[in-house]
Design an enzyme around this catalytic site. Structure first.
Site, PDB file in Angstrom:
ATOM      1  N   SER A 154      -9.885  22.529  12.319  1.00 59.83           N
ATOM      2  CA  SER A 154     -10.658  21.462  12.940  1.00 59.83           C
ATOM      3  C   SER A 154     -10.425  21.431  14.437  1.00 59.83           C
ATOM      4  O   SER A 154      -9.312  21.647  14.917  1.00 59.83           O
ATOM      5  CB  SER A 154     -10.314  20.106  12.314  1.00 59.83           C
ATOM      6  OG  SER A 154      -9.321  19.477  13.072  1.00 59.83           O
ATOM      7  N   LYS A 155     -11.503  21.203  15.127  1.00 63.08           N
ATOM      8  CA  LYS A 155     -11.454  21.185  16.582  1.00 63.08           C
ATOM      9  C   LYS A 155     -10.522  20.061  17.052  1.00 63.08           C
ATOM     10  O   LYS A 155      -9.797  20.195  18.023  1.00 63.08           O
ATOM     11  CB  LYS A 155     -12.870  20.972  17.108  1.00 63.08           C
ATOM     12  CG  LYS A 155     -12.991  20.914  18.596  1.00 63.08           C
ATOM     13  CD  LYS A 155     -12.835  22.272  19.236  1.00 63.08           C
ATOM     14  CE  LYS A 155     -12.674  22.108  20.736  1.00 63.08           C
ATOM     15  NZ  LYS A 155     -12.094  23.245  21.376  1.00 63.08           N
ATOM     16  N   ARG A 156     -10.544  18.983  16.283  1.00 60.18           N
ATOM     17  CA  ARG A 156      -9.730  17.827  16.675  1.00 60.18           C
ATOM     18  C   ARG A 156      -8.253  18.201  16.728  1.00 60.18           C
ATOM     19  O   ARG A 156      -7.491  17.695  17.518  1.00 60.18           O
ATOM     20  CB  ARG A 156      -9.959  16.677  15.702  1.00 60.18           C
ATOM     21  CG  ARG A 156     -10.013  15.347  16.399  1.00 60.18           C
ATOM     22  CD  ARG A 156     -10.347  14.225  15.443  1.00 60.18           C
ATOM     23  NE  ARG A 156     -11.417  14.577  14.525  1.00 60.18           N
ATOM     24  CZ  ARG A 156     -11.505  14.132  13.279  1.00 60.18           C
ATOM     25  NH1 ARG A 156     -10.604  13.333  12.795  1.00 60.18           N
ATOM     26  NH2 ARG A 156     -12.509  14.467  12.504  1.00 60.18           N
TER      27      ARG A 156
END
Ligand code: GLU
Length: 488
Positions: A250-252
């Site tokens: 996930s980019k987060r």
């Protein structure tokens, strides 16, 4: 057979995640495998989550990956608009119709009250909407009087809803556990749970590919399809792309997006090839596929339901394979921006590319690989020690003194053969292995243990003047170092 139509339906909420791009790729491949249509639809109904510039980013990624869509916002077909925020009247019209068909009802409850109930109930909350019992006429009268409302799905209390997923097989859910979610919000925007159905139907979508987080909601969608009497599309839910066994990519959490990978120097073709294999297995052991080849080979029955782990090392390997397959001129073109960042000295850049192409796995490594060309790095006597080549700082000095006159005499440093001959002759004359001469020259020229290319290539890249300057400098440094050593 009906023409296959698939759609990629990203929400413009940020970067293009690897999982998103894989969905786009699979949609594209399913369509193209059977000469079908691939459609781009922008799902921008969640205005709060929208990120500025994200739509442009989607267009850019689609253009640069070569996933060419047949219809989309900037390529209108017959079923547009292709941006959900431009379709609001349609959702309103179908929501009203669904109410008439008994698949939904108007709801006037306040969101804060529902939230309160939810908090008090804990986890297993299912909203029992009193508005469900209002007559349609009564509800419409309140709407006409200006009261704020939402349209909420009505779900049968009993029975089961089932469907076949191409990847996960038969899925069955008790209606009693399905919650009656909002389909149309009070501001007139639809939720995903409604818009996806209306749009997929109106756009003639035959195959829906999306993350398996939608599996559990799909029975709800099917109840809506059934209420309208519409054909249910073929569902292809895909498992998530994982960072490791337990965590989704996930980019987060700082994991790489498509754009990050491109910036790191991965080739788009290699990224696409690699993510095609994240959850899809070809029939043979072959792993290198162009997009055209994937179009031919890709079939839904070989998509796996076990989560795929994104392995950057594997991607690096694949990227290296792609880099080596490029024509030298193309590699050179890709490498030029990196040279421009790292080098101001005039040198034979094409020769650098020739040396680098077999060795580079990511374009971003180039800067470090050519750092020694720009300026001499710090002297380190230990670099002259190679067990394998049987070199020491002492015998390196000796070898450099053997060769310096011949290096001075040679005119053309672009003549690799002549450079090589001088070094081989020198080794022969002094009855030592070639490495005893080549290793010291390479280190004297580069001040590095590992270089893209051997002594000949580096002399070629640096040219005569700079090569001689460094050879003399290195001889001096070694002489000085030996004095210090012996006096110590
Ligand atoms: N807009 C949804 C998302 O980005 C699309 C899901 C779907 O493909 O139906 O998750």
């Amino acid at each position: 057979m009906k023409k296959i139509r698939t759609r990629f339906a990203p929400s413009p909420t940020g970067y293009m995640h690897i999982g998103n791009l894989r969905t786009a790729l699979y949609e594209y491949l399913i369509a193209k495998h059977d000469q079908g249509d691939f459609i781009l639809r922008i799902e921008d109904t969640d205005q709060e989550r929208e990120v500025e510039g994200a739509v442009e980013m989607i267009y850019q990624v689609m253009a640069s990956t070569g996933l060419v869509y047949d219809e989309g916002p900037d390529k209108p077909g017959e079923v547009g608009p292709y941006i959900q925020s431009q379709r609001l009247p349609l959702y309103k019209q179908y929501a009203d119709q669904l109410v008439d068909l008994g698949g939904a009802h108007y709801c006037f409850c306040k969101e804060e009250d529902i939230q309160k109930e939810r908090q008090n109930a804990g986890e297993a909350f299912k909203y029992d909407d009193p508005c469900k019992h209002l007559s349609i006429e009564e509800a419409r009268a309140r709407i006409a009087a200006g009261e704020s409302y939402v349209v909420r799905q009505s779900i049968p209390e009993r029975g089961v809803t089932s469907f076949e997923d191409e990847v996960y097989g038969h899925i069955e859910v008790e209606n009693a556990i399905l919650d009656e979610g909002v389909l149309l919000k009070s501001d007139g925007y639809p939720t995903y749970n409604f818009a996806n159905i209306v749009d997929d139907h109106l756009m003639g979508i035959t195959h829906v590919v999306r993350g398996n987080e939608y599996l559990s909601s799909t029975p709800k969608y099917n109840l809506i399809y059934q209420a309208f009497g519409w054909d249910i599309p073929t569902y292809v839910h895909v498992p998530p792309v994982m960072k490791d066994e337990h965590h989704k990519l996930s980019k987060r959490n700082g994991d790489a997006s498509f754009q990050d990978l491109v910036e790191k120097g991965f080739l788009k073709e290699a990224i696409l090839n690699y993510i095609a294999l994240l959850g899809w297995a070809p029939k043979t052991e072959e792993e290198i596929y162009s997009l055209k080849e994937l179009e031919k080979e890709f079939t839904i029955d070989r998509i796996s339901k076990s989560p795929a782990i994104f392995d950057i090392e594997k991607l690096k390997w694949m990227n290296g394979m792609y880099i080596r397959q490029l024509p030298l001129e193309t590699f050179h073109e890709y490498a030029l921006p990196y040279y421009q960042k790292a080098l101001t000295r005039e040198c034979d850049l094409l020769e650098i590319s020739r040396c680098l192409q077999p060795r580079v796995t990511m374009l971003s490594e180039i800067e470090e690989m050519v750092d020694f060309i720009e300026q001499s790095l710090p002297f380190d006597a230990q670099l002259y020690t190679s067990k394998k080549m049987k070199t020491t700082p002492e015998n390196s000095l000796e070898a450099l003194k053997w060769i310096i006159a011949d290096m001075e005499a040679l005119e053309d440093y672009h003549d690799d053969e002549a450079l090589m001959n001088i070094m081989l002759e020198c080794a022969k004359k002094h009855e030592v292995k070639n490495g005893r001469v080549m290793w010291p020259i390479r280190v004297a020229l580069s001040y590095k243990a590992f270089t893209p290319g051997g002594a000949v290539e580096i002399a070629h890249i640096l040219g005569k003047e700079e090569s001689l300057r460094r050879l003399h400098e290195s001889i001096k440094q070694l002489v000085f170092w030996m004095k210090e050593e012996h006096s110590a």
